[in-house]
Design a protein around this motif. Structure first.
Motif, PDB file in Angstrom:
ATOM      1  N   UNK A   1      23.211  54.556  42.037  1.00  0.00           N
ATOM      2  CA  UNK A   1      23.764  53.702  40.983  1.00  0.00           C
ATOM      3  C   UNK A   1      22.739  52.639  40.584  1.00  0.00           C
ATOM      4  N   UNK A   2      22.110  52.016  41.560  1.00  0.00           N
ATOM      5  CA  UNK A   2      21.103  50.997  41.263  1.00  0.00           C
ATOM      6  C   UNK A   2      19.912  51.587  40.513  1.00  0.00           C
ATOM      7  N   UNK A   3      19.471  52.755  40.935  1.00  0.00           N
ATOM      8  CA  UNK A   3      18.300  53.362  40.302  1.00  0.00           C
ATOM      9  C   UNK A   3      18.566  53.771  38.860  1.00  0.00           C
ATOM     10  N   UNK A   4      19.823  53.858  38.482  1.00  0.00           N
ATOM     11  CA  UNK A   4      20.165  54.137  37.090  1.00  0.00           C
ATOM     12  C   UNK A   4      20.361  52.855  36.282  1.00  0.00           C
ATOM     13  N   UNK A   5      19.933  51.724  36.853  1.00  0.00           N
ATOM     14  CA  UNK A   5      19.920  50.476  36.103  1.00  0.00           C
ATOM     15  C   UNK A   5      21.214  49.688  36.113  1.00  0.00           C
ATOM     16  N   UNK A   6      22.125  50.027  37.002  1.00  0.00           N
ATOM     17  CA  UNK A   6      23.410  49.323  37.044  1.00  0.00           C
ATOM     18  C   UNK A   6      23.316  48.079  37.911  1.00  0.00           C
ATOM     19  N   UNK A   7      24.254  47.190  37.713  1.00  0.00           N
ATOM     20  CA  UNK A   7      24.385  45.999  38.553  1.00  0.00           C
ATOM     21  C   UNK A   7      25.490  46.262  39.572  1.00  0.00           C
ATOM     22  N   UNK A   8      25.194  45.977  40.837  1.00  0.00           N
ATOM     23  CA  UNK A   8      26.169  46.145  41.916  1.00  0.00           C
ATOM     24  C   UNK A   8      26.567  44.767  42.426  1.00  0.00           C
ATOM     25  N   UNK A   9      27.860  44.571  42.633  1.00  0.00           N
ATOM     26  CA  UNK A   9      28.343  43.345  43.255  1.00  0.00           C
ATOM     27  C   UNK A   9      29.144  43.740  44.491  1.00  0.00           C
ATOM     28  N   UNK A  10      28.968  43.017  45.581  1.00  0.00           N
ATOM     29  CA  UNK A  10      29.483  43.429  46.882  1.00  0.00           C
ATOM     30  C   UNK A  10      30.737  42.666  47.291  1.00  0.00           C
ATOM     31  N   UNK A  11      31.624  43.383  47.945  1.00  0.00           N
ATOM     32  CA  UNK A  11      32.827  42.778  48.510  1.00  0.00           C
ATOM     33  C   UNK A  11      33.209  43.508  49.773  1.00  0.00           C
TER      34      UNK A  11
ATOM     35  N   UNK B   1      29.111  43.298  55.609  1.00  0.00           N
ATOM     36  CA  UNK B   1      28.776  44.063  54.415  1.00  0.00           C
ATOM     37  C   UNK B   1      27.284  44.158  54.188  1.00  0.00           C
ATOM     38  N   UNK B   2      26.573  43.064  54.432  1.00  0.00           N
ATOM     39  CA  UNK B   2      25.113  43.048  54.317  1.00  0.00           C
ATOM     40  C   UNK B   2      24.507  44.089  55.255  1.00  0.00           C
ATOM     41  N   UNK B   3      24.971  44.082  56.489  1.00  0.00           N
ATOM     42  CA  UNK B   3      24.486  45.027  57.503  1.00  0.00           C
ATOM     43  C   UNK B   3      24.761  46.460  57.087  1.00  0.00           C
ATOM     44  N   UNK B   4      25.981  46.736  56.640  1.00  0.00           N
ATOM     45  CA  UNK B   4      26.346  48.096  56.252  1.00  0.00           C
ATOM     46  C   UNK B   4      25.529  48.576  55.059  1.00  0.00           C
ATOM     47  N   UNK B   5      25.286  47.677  54.099  1.00  0.00           N
ATOM     48  CA  UNK B   5      24.554  48.060  52.888  1.00  0.00           C
ATOM     49  C   UNK B   5      23.121  48.463  53.186  1.00  0.00           C
ATOM     50  N   UNK B   6      22.475  47.796  54.145  1.00  0.00           N
ATOM     51  CA  UNK B   6      21.058  48.053  54.382  1.00  0.00           C
ATOM     52  C   UNK B   6      20.802  49.030  55.523  1.00  0.00           C
ATOM     53  N   UNK B   7      21.846  49.356  56.318  1.00  0.00           N
ATOM     54  CA  UNK B   7      21.643  50.272  57.451  1.00  0.00           C
ATOM     55  C   UNK B   7      22.415  51.574  57.329  1.00  0.00           C
TER      56      UNK B   7
ATOM     57  N   UNK C   1      17.317  44.479  51.515  1.00  0.00           N
ATOM     58  CA  UNK C   1      17.910  43.193  51.884  1.00  0.00           C
ATOM     59  C   UNK C   1      18.014  42.275  50.672  1.00  0.00           C
ATOM     60  N   UNK C   2      17.005  42.309  49.812  1.00  0.00           N
ATOM     61  CA  UNK C   2      17.026  41.457  48.624  1.00  0.00           C
ATOM     62  C   UNK C   2      18.181  41.842  47.710  1.00  0.00           C
ATOM     63  N   UNK C   3      18.414  43.141  47.535  1.00  0.00           N
ATOM     64  CA  UNK C   3      19.524  43.600  46.699  1.00  0.00           C
ATOM     65  C   UNK C   3      20.867  43.204  47.303  1.00  0.00           C
TER      66      UNK C   3
ATOM     67  N   UNK D   1      16.911  38.007  56.505  1.00  0.00           N
ATOM     68  CA  UNK D   1      15.962  38.738  55.658  1.00  0.00           C
ATOM     69  C   UNK D   1      14.784  39.285  56.457  1.00  0.00           C
ATOM     70  N   UNK D   2      14.625  38.821  57.699  1.00  0.00           N
ATOM     71  CA  UNK D   2      13.461  39.237  58.490  1.00  0.00           C
ATOM     72  C   UNK D   2      13.793  39.741  59.880  1.00  0.00           C
ATOM     73  N   UNK D   3      14.917  39.349  60.455  1.00  0.00           N
ATOM     74  CA  UNK D   3      15.213  39.732  61.836  1.00  0.00           C
ATOM     75  C   UNK D   3      15.510  41.228  61.932  1.00  0.00           C
ATOM     76  N   UNK D   4      15.378  41.829  63.117  1.00  0.00           N
ATOM     77  CA  UNK D   4      15.768  43.234  63.286  1.00  0.00           C
ATOM     78  C   UNK D   4      17.231  43.433  62.887  1.00  0.00           C
ATOM     79  N   UNK D   5      17.540  44.577  62.313  1.00  0.00           N
ATOM     80  CA  UNK D   5      18.903  44.801  61.830  1.00  0.00           C
ATOM     81  C   UNK D   5      19.942  44.680  62.949  1.00  0.00           C
ATOM     82  N   UNK D   6      19.555  45.000  64.176  1.00  0.00           N
ATOM     83  CA  UNK D   6      20.511  44.926  65.274  1.00  0.00           C
ATOM     84  C   UNK D   6      20.964  43.501  65.557  1.00  0.00           C
ATOM     85  N   UNK D   7      20.222  42.516  65.049  1.00  0.00           N
ATOM     86  CA  UNK D   7      20.574  41.112  65.296  1.00  0.00           C
ATOM     87  C   UNK D   7      21.392  40.497  64.156  1.00  0.00           C
TER      88      UNK D   7
END
Length: 615
Positions: free
Chosen positions: A497-507, A520-526, A549-551, A589-595
Motif C-alpha cells: 500500500x505504501x509503495x503505491x503512494x498511499x498514506x497509512x495511519x496506525x491504530x 503497534x510500532x513493534x508489530x509494524x516493523x517486525x 521505523x520512520x514510517x 528508533x535505534x534499539x534492537x527490536x527485542x527491546x
C-alpha cells in the motif's frame, strides 16, 4: 518505582566528588581584617557567578518535582546525540525543545532555543535534561479505537480464556465479587473479550453454557466478543428479545440444527439484543479508565471509530464542560435504517479547547475475518459455503458516500474483506471524480484483505489506509487456513500500500488489541509476535510487508494528525503547534527490536503540561 520518584528523571546536578579528603590545616599567616573583606567579596562574587552559570544549565534535586514554569526547555545533555525526534521534515532531530504556555516555541540546539526565548522575553529560562538513552517524540495518536468500550472491558475482562467453561467461570467470579449484582438477579451482567478462535475447541458458545452455571442461570447476561462483531447472550436476554426475526440483513443469528437461536448474534444482528443504557456515572468511570491507560502509554489523541448517540452526547457534554483530558476525534455512526443526516447534523470541530471533533461518518461495509463475516470475492478456504457478507449493499455505498462528501463529511468505511474493500473503493472513486480529496480525506478503516488490483487505487485516489499492525500478528496464526496460501498474501500488505503512494495511519482497534502504541510500532516493523515468532519463523510473517521505523513513527504522529485534519496544530514538534509530547525510556528508533516492548513511557505531556509522569 513510579516515574515521579525515579531518580533518573531528576534534573542534572553538580556532581559530588566522593571520597575527597578534607584539606590539611593551613600554616600560612591569617589575613588582616581588610584583606578578609576583600577575600569575602571575591568569594561572594565567584559564588554568584557560579550560581548564574549553574542555574542556567542545571537545577538542584530540591526542585525535581517542582511545577514546570510557563516557559521551559527540555534538552539532551551536553555532548549527547540529539534525543528529540520532531517528525518535522525541516528539522527532524533536535537537542532541545522550547515550550511557552501550551505551544512549542522552538526546537534546535540549546543556543538556538535560548536565543528564541530571549527574542520574546527577558525572563530566565529554566532548562531540564533528558537522561542518557531516553528519547522524545510528539504526542502519540491511535487512529482507530473504541474509548468507552475499552473502559467497559476493564470491569470484566474475558480475554485469554481457553474454553467456554473458563469464560463462564470469569463471569461467575465477577458476579460473586459484587454484592449488589449477586443479590439481584434482574441486573444485567456485561463483559467483553471472549475469543472462540483461541479456545481449545473452536466453536460458537451457546446460552446453555451460561444457564449451566447456578450463579449465572436466569440472569440477563450479554458478553461481547473480542473483535466486537459478536454478542453471546443468556436465555433471559433471548426471551426479552422475542419475537426474533428469521434473518437480519448484514448479520447472522446463529441457530442450532432445529433452527432455534443459540444465543450468538453477529454484526448487524447484534442490534436485536436488548440491554439497558449506561448511566452518565458509568460512562464517566469507563472514560476515566481508558484515559488513565492511554496517558500511561503516551497517547494524547485517539480517534473513536463509531460514536453512537449515547457516546456522542457524552463527549459533547464533557467538551462543553471543558473537562476532556485527551483529544478525541469522533466518527459518527451511520445507521443504514435511519434517515440521512449529513445535511442536518452540525459538525463539531475543535471544541472544548481543541479536544473534540466530530466531522466524520463511520460506515460498516462488512464483518470481521475472525468471525467469518468479512466479505470476500471467493469462498473462505476453511468454510467454502460462505463468502462472508456485506453489512450494507454496494448500491447504498454509492448512494450515501457522495452525499456525505457533498455535505463536507469525511467518510470512514470499515472494510475487512477484499470484496468489501473493492466495493468501497468503487464508491470512493465515483464520489471523488468531482470532489477535492485533500479537503475530504476519505479513509478505509482496516483495509485488511486487498486484491492486487485494488492496492494501487489507494495512492491513485488519495484514500487513507487506517490500519492496525497488532491485528496482523494476532491473525497470522489462523489467516492462511481461512484464506488459503495465495489470497493471504494480500492480508495486511502494508508495504504494498505504501509503495503505491498511499498514506497509512496506525491504530490498535482497542479494546480488540492492546492500546499500547509501542505494540503497534513493534508489530509494524517486525511482523512477529512479542516472543519473536511467526508462522514464517523469526524473520517475520511476510517480512517484505514490514514498515520502516520512520514510517511507523509517522503513522502514530503526523499521519493521524493529517487523517483528523489537525496537522496544523498536532503531530510534530514544530513551533506554533500544541506542546503534546512523550518522553520514552529508550530510543525506539535505534534499539534492537527485542527491546521495544520493554520501553516505558517516562512522561506524557499535553499542552505543555504533564498528564503522566514528570521530567
Amino acid at each position: 518505582m513510579s516515574p515521579a520518584n525515579d531518580p533518573r528523571l531528576r534534573r542534572r546536578t553538580t556532581p559530588e566528588k566522593a571520597g575527597t579528603p578534607e584539606p590539611a590545616p593551613s600554616s600560612t599567616p591569617q589575613p588582616t581584617s581588610g584583606s578578609t573583606s576583600r577575600v569575602l567579596l571575591g568569594v561572594l562574587s565567584i559564588a554568584f557567578s557560579a550560581y548564574v552559570v549553574y542555574d542556567k544549565f542545571t537545577a538542584s534535586t530540591d526542585h525535581t518535582h517542582a511545577p514546570l514554569p510557563d516557559a521551559y526547555a527540555l534538552c539532551s545533555r551536553e555532548g549527547a546525540q540529539p534525543q528529540i525526534y520532531t517528525v518535522d521534515p525541516e528539522n527532524p532531530r533536535a537537542h532541545c525543545l522550547l515550550v511557552h504556555g501550551d505551544k512549542f516555541l522552538s526546537a534546535g540546539s540549546l543556543d538556538h532555543v535560548q536565543s528564541s526565548w530571549h527574542e520574546t522575553s527577558a525572563g530566565r529560562l529554566q532548562v531540564r535534561y533528558l537522561e542518557p538513552g531516553q528519547m522524545v517524540v510528539p504526542g502519540l495518536s491511535d487512529s482507530h479505537g473504541h474509548v468507552l468500550e475499552y473502559g467497559a472491558t476493564k470491569q470484566m475482562p474475558l480475554e485469554g480464556t481457553s474454553t467456554i467453561v473458563e469464560t463462564v467461570a470469569r463471569v461467575r467470579a465477577y458476579i460473586e465479587a459484587d454484592p449488589d449484582i449477586l443479590s439481584d438477579k434482574s441486573k444485567y451482567v456485561e463483559g467483553w473479550g471472549w475469543d472462540h478462535t483461541k479456545w481449545l475447541l473452536e466453536e460458537w458458545p451457546t446460552y446453555n453454557a451460561i444457564e449451566a452455571d447456578p450463579v449465572l442461570a436466569g440472569r440477563p447476561v450479554v458478553l461481547q466478543s473480542k473483535d466486537g462483531h459478536a454478542l453471546w447472550v443468556s436465555h433471559a436476554v433471548l426471551q426479552a428479545m422475542d419475537p426474533i426475526p428469521d434473518a437480519v440483513e448484514g448479520g447472522v443469528i446463529v441457530r442450532d440444527s432445529a433452527g432455534r437461536p443459540t444465543g450468538v448474534f453477529l454484526d448487524n444482528a447484534q442490534d436485536l439484543v436488548i440491554r439497558p443504557e449506561p448511566t452518565y456515572k458509568t460512562l464517566q468511570k469507563r472514560f476515566a479508565a481508558t484515559v488513565k491507560d492511554a496517558h500511561a502509554h503516551g497517547l494524547t489523541s485517539v480517534h473513536d471509530a463509531g460514536f453512537n448517540p449515547i457516546s456522542l452526547e457524552f463527549f459533547r457534554r464533557e467538551a462543553n464542560a471543558g473537562v476532556l483530558p485527551i483529544r478525541v476525534y469522533g466518527m459518527k455512526y451511520f445507521d443504514e435504517t435511519a434517515a440521512y443526516w449529513g445535511d442536518s447534523f452540525r459538525k463539531i470541530i475543535r471544541a472544548g479547547n481543541n479536544r473534540l471533533s466530530v466531522r466524520s461518518v463511520k460506515i460498516f461495509a462488512d464483518g470481521a475475518l475472525r468471525s467469518g463475516g468479512a466479505a470476500l470475492y471467493e469462498p473462505y478456504a476453511d468454510n467454502p459455503e460462505t463468502r462472508g457478507f456485506m453489512r450494507v449493499s454496494p448500491e447504498l455505498l454509492k448512494d450515501v458516500i457522495p452525499k456525505f462528501m457533498a455535505d463536507g463529511w469525511q467518510v470512514n468505511v470499515h472494510a475487512i474483506g477484499d470484496r468489501a474493500n473493492g466495493h468501497v473503493l468503487d464508491a470512493f472513486e465515483a464520489a471523488l471524480a468531482s470532489a477535492n480529496v485533500t479537503a475530504l480525506r476519505p479513509r478505509l478503516e482496516h483495509a485488511q484483505i486487498l486484491a492486487q488490483k485494488d492496492m494501487a487505487r489507494f495512492g491513485d485516489l488519495g484514500v487513507i489506509a487506517s490500519v492496525q499492525p497488532t491485528h496482523a500478528i494476532s491473525d497470522m496464526w489462523f489467516a492462511e487456513d481461512r484464506l488459503g496460501p495465495e489470497r493471504v498474501k494480500g492480508l495486511y500488505a502494508f508495504r504494498s500500500v505504501l509503495d503505491h503512494g498511499a498514506r497509512i495511519t496506525l491504530g490498535s482497534d482497542f479494546p480488540v488489541e492492546d492500546l499500547n502504541p509501542l505494540a503497534g510500532f513493534y508489530a509494524a516493523i517486525t511482523r512477529v509476535s512479542p516472543d519473536g515468532t511467526s508462522p514464517h519463523g523469526p524473520g517475520g510473517w511476510f517480512p517484505e510487508q514490514r514498515m520502516t521505523r520512520e514510517e511507523a513513527l509517522k503513522g502514530m504522529t503526523i499521519d493521524p494528525a493529517y487523517a483528523s485534519f489537525t496537522e496544523d496544530i498536532l503531530g510534530s514538534i514544530t513551533p506554533g503547534k500544541f506542546a503534546d509530547f512523550v518522553v520514552l525510556s529508550k530510543d525506539i528508533m535505534t534499539i534492537p527490536t527485542k527491546d521495544i516492548l520493554s520501553t516505558r513511557v517516562v512522561a506524557t505531556f499535553m499542552d505543555g503540561r504533564p498528564v503522566y509522569g514528570s521530567v
